[in-house]
Design a protein around this motif. Structure first.
Motif, PDB file in Angstrom:
ATOM      1  N   ALA A 191      60.520 -16.351  47.340  1.00 13.56           N
ATOM      2  CA  ALA A 191      61.444 -15.843  46.325  1.00 13.56           C
ATOM      3  C   ALA A 191      62.878 -15.844  46.845  1.00 13.56           C
ATOM      4  O   ALA A 191      63.814 -16.183  46.129  1.00 13.56           O
ATOM      5  N   LEU A 192      63.039 -15.460  48.097  1.00 13.29           N
ATOM      6  CA  LEU A 192      64.359 -15.472  48.716  1.00 13.29           C
ATOM      7  C   LEU A 192      64.227 -16.120  50.091  1.00 13.29           C
ATOM      8  O   LEU A 192      63.337 -15.768  50.848  1.00 13.29           O
ATOM      9  N   ALA A 232      65.677 -17.964  40.039  1.00  8.14           N
ATOM     10  CA  ALA A 232      66.475 -18.238  41.225  1.00  8.14           C
ATOM     11  C   ALA A 232      66.357 -17.137  42.267  1.00  8.14           C
ATOM     12  O   ALA A 232      66.777 -17.311  43.401  1.00  8.14           O
ATOM     13  N   GLY A 233      65.793 -15.983  41.870  1.00  7.01           N
ATOM     14  CA  GLY A 233      65.639 -14.894  42.831  1.00  7.01           C
ATOM     15  C   GLY A 233      66.676 -13.796  42.668  1.00  7.01           C
ATOM     16  O   GLY A 233      66.789 -12.934  43.532  1.00  7.01           O
ATOM     17  N   LYS A 234      67.402 -13.819  41.554  1.00 10.72           N
ATOM     18  CA  LYS A 234      68.461 -12.818  41.359  1.00 10.72           C
ATOM     19  C   LYS A 234      67.889 -11.402  41.302  1.00 10.72           C
ATOM     20  O   LYS A 234      68.375 -10.502  41.982  1.00 10.72           O
ATOM     21  N   SER A 235      66.843 -11.244  40.478  1.00  8.04           N
ATOM     22  CA  SER A 235      66.293  -9.894  40.319  1.00  8.04           C
ATOM     23  C   SER A 235      65.600  -9.422  41.587  1.00  8.04           C
ATOM     24  O   SER A 235      65.654  -8.237  41.929  1.00  8.04           O
ATOM     25  N   THR A 236      64.941 -10.357  42.280  1.00  6.70           N
ATOM     26  CA  THR A 236      64.300  -9.994  43.548  1.00  6.70           C
ATOM     27  C   THR A 236      65.348  -9.480  44.519  1.00  6.70           C
ATOM     28  O   THR A 236      65.152  -8.460  45.186  1.00  6.70           O
ATOM     29  N   LEU A 237      66.477 -10.169  44.581  1.00  4.30           N
ATOM     30  CA  LEU A 237      67.549  -9.743  45.477  1.00  4.30           C
ATOM     31  C   LEU A 237      68.007  -8.341  45.111  1.00  4.30           C
ATOM     32  O   LEU A 237      68.148  -7.464  45.975  1.00  4.30           O
ATOM     33  N   LEU A 238      68.203  -8.107  43.821  1.00  7.60           N
ATOM     34  CA  LEU A 238      68.661  -6.793  43.376  1.00  7.60           C
ATOM     35  C   LEU A 238      67.655  -5.708  43.743  1.00  7.60           C
ATOM     36  O   LEU A 238      68.017  -4.636  44.228  1.00  7.60           O
ATOM     37  N   ASN A 239      66.364  -6.031  43.537  1.00  5.51           N
ATOM     38  CA  ASN A 239      65.334  -5.040  43.863  1.00  5.51           C
ATOM     39  C   ASN A 239      65.286  -4.734  45.351  1.00  5.51           C
ATOM     40  O   ASN A 239      64.886  -3.642  45.754  1.00  5.51           O
ATOM     41  N   GLN A 251      80.118   8.739  40.327  1.00 13.07           N
ATOM     42  CA  GLN A 251      81.157   8.096  41.124  1.00 13.07           C
ATOM     43  C   GLN A 251      80.573   7.295  42.283  1.00 13.07           C
ATOM     44  O   GLN A 251      80.843   7.577  43.445  1.00 13.07           O
ATOM     45  N   PRO A 252      79.748   6.310  41.934  1.00 15.52           N
ATOM     46  CA  PRO A 252      79.120   5.523  42.992  1.00 15.52           C
ATOM     47  C   PRO A 252      80.136   4.627  43.671  1.00 15.52           C
ATOM     48  O   PRO A 252      81.177   4.305  43.091  1.00 15.52           O
ATOM     49  N   LYS A 253      79.835   4.236  44.918  1.00 17.42           N
ATOM     50  CA  LYS A 253      80.707   3.279  45.600  1.00 17.42           C
ATOM     51  C   LYS A 253      80.405   1.883  45.106  1.00 17.42           C
ATOM     52  O   LYS A 253      81.270   1.016  45.069  1.00 17.42           O
ATOM     53  N   LEU A 254      79.130   1.661  44.769  1.00 19.79           N
ATOM     54  CA  LEU A 254      78.713   0.332  44.317  1.00 19.79           C
ATOM     55  C   LEU A 254      77.891   0.482  43.044  1.00 19.79           C
ATOM     56  O   LEU A 254      76.961   1.283  42.986  1.00 19.79           O
ATOM     57  N   LEU A 255      78.283  -0.278  42.021  1.00 22.19           N
ATOM     58  CA  LEU A 255      77.518  -0.266  40.773  1.00 22.19           C
ATOM     59  C   LEU A 255      76.830  -1.615  40.636  1.00 22.19           C
ATOM     60  O   LEU A 255      77.492  -2.657  40.638  1.00 22.19           O
ATOM     61  N   LEU A 256      75.506  -1.591  40.548  1.00 21.30           N
ATOM     62  CA  LEU A 256      74.747  -2.826  40.385  1.00 21.30           C
ATOM     63  C   LEU A 256      74.384  -2.980  38.915  1.00 21.30           C
ATOM     64  O   LEU A 256      73.859  -2.055  38.305  1.00 21.30           O
ATOM     65  N   LEU A 257      74.674  -4.137  38.353  1.00 25.89           N
ATOM     66  CA  LEU A 257      74.375  -4.347  36.936  1.00 25.89           C
ATOM     67  C   LEU A 257      73.425  -5.529  36.801  1.00 25.89           C
ATOM     68  O   LEU A 257      73.737  -6.637  37.231  1.00 25.89           O
ATOM     69  N   ASP A 258      72.254  -5.272  36.221  1.00 23.57           N
ATOM     70  CA  ASP A 258      71.260  -6.330  36.047  1.00 23.57           C
ATOM     71  C   ASP A 258      71.341  -6.836  34.610  1.00 23.57           C
ATOM     72  O   ASP A 258      70.870  -6.171  33.689  1.00 23.57           O
ATOM     73  N   GLU A 259      71.963  -7.985  34.412  1.00 24.22           N
ATOM     74  CA  GLU A 259      72.148  -8.571  33.084  1.00 24.22           C
ATOM     75  C   GLU A 259      72.560  -7.526  32.051  1.00 24.22           C
ATOM     76  O   GLU A 259      71.798  -7.237  31.125  1.00 24.22           O
ATOM     77  N   PRO A 260      73.744  -6.961  32.209  1.00 21.77           N
ATOM     78  CA  PRO A 260      74.128  -5.846  31.325  1.00 21.77           C
ATOM     79  C   PRO A 260      74.249  -6.244  29.859  1.00 21.77           C
ATOM     80  O   PRO A 260      74.223  -5.375  28.999  1.00 21.77           O
ATOM     81  N   THR A 261      74.351  -7.523  29.566  1.00 23.25           N
ATOM     82  CA  THR A 261      74.491  -7.898  28.149  1.00 23.25           C
ATOM     83  C   THR A 261      73.279  -8.648  27.616  1.00 23.25           C
ATOM     84  O   THR A 261      73.329  -9.193  26.520  1.00 23.25           O
ATOM     85  N   ALA A 262      72.184  -8.641  28.384  1.00 24.78           N
ATOM     86  CA  ALA A 262      71.003  -9.391  27.945  1.00 24.78           C
ATOM     87  C   ALA A 262      70.535  -8.909  26.577  1.00 24.78           C
ATOM     88  O   ALA A 262      70.418  -7.709  26.341  1.00 24.78           O
ATOM     89  N   GLY A 263      70.273  -9.841  25.680  1.00 23.59           N
ATOM     90  CA  GLY A 263      69.730  -9.501  24.373  1.00 23.59           C
ATOM     91  C   GLY A 263      70.698  -8.801  23.456  1.00 23.59           C
ATOM     92  O   GLY A 263      70.291  -8.183  22.484  1.00 23.59           O
ATOM     93  N   MET A 264      72.007  -8.884  23.753  1.00 25.01           N
ATOM     94  CA  MET A 264      72.974  -8.181  22.910  1.00 25.01           C
ATOM     95  C   MET A 264      73.616  -9.142  21.926  1.00 25.01           C
ATOM     96  O   MET A 264      73.768 -10.329  22.201  1.00 25.01           O
ATOM     97  N   ALA A 265      74.016  -8.584  20.792  1.00 23.56           N
ATOM     98  CA  ALA A 265      74.792  -9.373  19.837  1.00 23.56           C
ATOM     99  C   ALA A 265      76.183  -9.604  20.422  1.00 23.56           C
ATOM    100  O   ALA A 265      76.613  -8.888  21.327  1.00 23.56           O
ATOM    101  N   ARG A 266      76.855 -10.631  19.897  1.00 26.21           N
ATOM    102  CA  ARG A 266      78.174 -11.015  20.431  1.00 26.21           C
ATOM    103  C   ARG A 266      79.148  -9.819  20.487  1.00 26.21           C
ATOM    104  O   ARG A 266      79.840  -9.604  21.480  1.00 26.21           O
ATOM    105  N   ALA A 267      79.145  -9.039  19.396  1.00 26.26           N
ATOM    106  CA  ALA A 267      80.093  -7.923  19.332  1.00 26.26           C
ATOM    107  C   ALA A 267      79.799  -6.909  20.422  1.00 26.26           C
ATOM    108  O   ALA A 267      80.701  -6.432  21.118  1.00 26.26           O
ATOM    109  N   ASP A 268      78.507  -6.603  20.594  1.00 29.73           N
ATOM    110  CA  ASP A 268      78.116  -5.651  21.629  1.00 29.73           C
ATOM    111  C   ASP A 268      78.466  -6.187  23.005  1.00 29.73           C
ATOM    112  O   ASP A 268      78.898  -5.450  23.892  1.00 29.73           O
TER     113      ASP A 268
END
Lengths: 251, 415
Positions: free
Chosen positions: A18-19, A40-47, A166-183
């Motif tokens: 996977a990685l 590509a292993g993006k989610s595995t890396l995040l996990n 107030q995290p030092k690092l914010l991890l976002l996993d596909e924050p717009t997945a499945g969203m309409a264009r406006a969202d």
């Protein structure tokens, strides 16, 4: 030296690599995107970064400390917050209660038996949660049942729950997945606002190139578990290796 | 009031009022009338109402807030009873130290059982707790009931720690080092609160009505009100909020920096201590503890009580406990003779027919009635009796509103 340093990380699932030898350095107060085709292993890396998976070899250092072998709540207490692909919120609670929990987690740590104190004695927490909801424009929905929110509002709420710590690092996993264009555009605006207003480092995993190129300062391209290139967005767009990874050899 | 908001204080006051006036409220029918058998205002039953109320309130802190369904809570009830009995045997008949030991011992048991069981969630958690409770039952029934004194001696442990099938009883030989070994009249002493005997009672005759005020009931009632108050505080505390978030989304909680495990264990232990307190009170009202108190049906009963009343509501478990104990004690006492006397006004053939129809649901068949009511509640009122109450209240409010709307319309001048 970045705030997050990933060195020679390998992760196999059975025979599947996977990685393999992933190196990544995220600079403090920057927005770093990790892109790549499916598998590509993006989610595995995040996990591996948040304690859900443990890499077979390699090291993951955050703020000078190793995160390997720590539980998700311990890693969160170190200063890493995570936004999920589908918003993970406390659906049975009200919007306001949802934001209060991370406030308590920040103040009290991973466990505290505050079993008989009333909420009326928690003025600071209440105030903090209110300020956060004003920041994300959700204060008028504070008493709403959070399961009844729209998808965009759920995302907004989840973001608020992460930011209030107030995290030092914010991890976002596909924050717009499945969203309409406006969202999607709303989310981009929200993230830009966060980036400009706060001292925060963001690492985004994303499919949507529109999102990536509107936000990221640096981009790492992953393909088949290995980083192909890492560069500023302008250089990524026309990079032959990237086109190859996305469109296949023939292109 | 007492650190509660207005709504919760009102609820607490209403419950306190109902509980303290219960000897009147539960005895609405005059003595000797045909309806007198529906009176529930006798001490024995009223004590059961409040004691099982405590048991269900505690169970609801675990099940209602975190959603973890323990199927072995009766184990703590039994542990509480045995602990109180040993306190009576060894130190004296005062109920306060006995209850203290009940709470302590059940708390310790809950730490052990909870620590192991909480490694799993969902159905596996339920099965683990059930297994622990049945092991406790088996221990109490046989293993711990073996003669531990040695073959030649007739001492305290002659029937082991639990007394086995016959249960743990007081005897005249018990040391009771801080109290009297025997009562003044040579009989066994009875549990008391600084000299106030739990079984003492006074009667009030008003016309045909007889109201009984028992010291044991009022003592249990006050303990129940304190437990109820504490449970409101827990529900409204930050700790209660975290427990509800565990039920809602445990993954989000751990990614929010809180460790769900100690929260779960704390909730488990608190609810185990409530069960222990209820068990201790049972022994204080009637100094006898048997292993059947730990049997799985007893664990199932508290689940029924909580669901029937309303899971996760404050007052629901108390209502559920009351409803089930009322049916158990009142319905089961009706027999076919009573039915015949009720329907005597019908023609003979019809009378027999009606009695035959109803007969399976009374007496020993009260479980059938309970089952049907339980099914109806779960299907039509998933929020339990509390939801039923809320629906009625809403309907009334709507009626009032439409009535007042009509009023205002009527008052508007015609154009």
């Amino acid at each position: 030296m970045g705030i997050l340093e990933v060195k020679d990380v390998n992760k196999n699932f059975g025979g599947l690599k996977a990685l393999s030898n992933v190196n990544l350095s995220v600079a403090e107060n920057s927005v770093h995107a990790i892109i790549g085709p499916n598998g590509a292993g993006k989610s595995t890396l995040l996990n591996c970064l948040v304690g859900k998976l443990i890499p077979d070899t390699g090291s993951v250092m955050f703020d000078g400390q190793s995160v390997l072998g720590r539980k998700p709540h311990e890693i969160n207490q170190m200063g890493i917050s995570r936004v999920f692909q589908t918003p993970e919120i406390f659906g049975d609670l009200t919007v306001f209660e949802n934001v209060m929990i991370p406030c308590f987690a920040k103040r009290d740590g991973e466990f505290r038996l505050h079993a008989v104190e009333g909420m009326m004695n928690e003025a600071e927490i209440v105030e903090e949660a209110e300020r956060m909801l004003i920041d994300v424009n959700m204060i008028d929905k504070r008493h709403a049942h959070s399961a009844s929110l729209s998808r965009g509002d759920k995302r907004r709420l989840e973001m608020a729950m992460c930011l209030v710590q107030q995290p030092k690092l914010l991890l976002l996993d596909e924050p717009t997945a499945g969203m309409a264009r406006a969202d999607t555009n709303n989310t981009i605006d929200l993230l830009k606002e966060i980036r400009d207003k706060r001292d925060i480092t963001m690492a985004i995993i994303e499919h949507d190139m529109h999102v990536v190129f509107s936000l990221a300062e640096r981009i790492t391209v992953l393909a088949q578990g290995t980083p192909l290139v890492e560069d500023v967005p302008e250089n990524i767009k026309g990079h032959p290796k990237v086109q190859e990874a996305y469109l296949g050899e023939a292109a | 009031m007492f650190g509660l908001n207005k709504k919760d204080s009102t609820l607490l006051l209403i419950v306190a009022g109902l509980v303290l006036l219960a000897p009147f409220l539960l005895n609405p029918f005059p003595e000797g009338s045909a309806m007198a058998q529906f009176n529930a205002g006798y001490p024995d039953l009223m004590q059961r109402f409040v004691i099982f109320g405590i048991f269900a309130i505690g169970f609801n802190i675990l099940f209602g807030l975190t959603g973890y369904l323990s199927f072995g809570h009766a184990a703590f009830l039994g542990v509480g009873s045995y602990a109180a009995m040993w306190m009576f045997k060894l130190f004296g008949m005062n109920v306060l130290p006995a209850l203290a030991l009940s709470i302590l011992m059940s708390g310790l048991f809950a730490v052990v059982i909870g620590y192991v069981s909480l490694r799993r969630s969902g159905i596996y958690f339920s099965i683990l707790t059930l297994a622990f409770a049945m092991m406790s039952y088996a221990l109490a029934y046989s293993v711990l009931a073996a003669d531990m004194d040695g073959p030649d001696q007739q001492g305290l442990l002659q029937k082991g720690l639990t007394g086995g099938e016959t249960g743990l009883q007081l005897t005249l030989d018990d040391p009771r080092i801080l109290g009297q070994q025997t009562a003044g009249d040579g009989n066994l002493p009875v549990p008391s609160l600084f000299g106030l005997e739990m079984r003492s009672a006074s009667e009030l005759n008003v016309g045909d009505w007889v109201f009984t005020f028992s010291a044991g009931y009022y003592f249990s009632a006050i303990v129940m009100l304190l437990s109820f108050y504490l449970s409101i505080r827990i529900f409204r505390s930050p700790f209660g909020l975290v427990l509800r978030s565990i039920k809602s989304n445990q993954q989000r909680l751990s990614y929010t920096g809180m460790n769900p495990k100690p929260y779960m264990l704390a909730a488990f232990v608190i609810s185990g201590m409530y069960a222990g307190l209820a068990g201790g009170l049972m022994a204080a009202m009637d100094p006898l503890a048997g292993p059947e108190r730990m049997f799985w049906t007893a664990s199932g009963e508290v689940v029924l009580m909580t669901i029937l009343g309303g899971v996760g509501t404050l007052i629901g478990p108390v209502l559920g406990a009351g409803a089930i104990k009322y049916m158990e004690n009142i319905l089961s006492k009706i027999n076919s003779d009573i039915l015949h006397s009720w329907f005597a006004f019908l023609p003979d053939g019809l009378e027999d027919f009606v009695v035959t129809l109803i007969y399976p649901f009374i007496g020993k068949g009260w479980h059938l009635t309970l089952g049907i009511i339980f099914m109806l509640v779960v299907i039509f009122l998933p929020g339990g009796l509390v939801e039923g109450g809320q629906r009625i209240a809403r309907a009334m409010r709507r009626k009032k509103q439409t009535a007042s709307d009509d009023d205002t319309k009527a008052k508007q001048p015609a154009e």
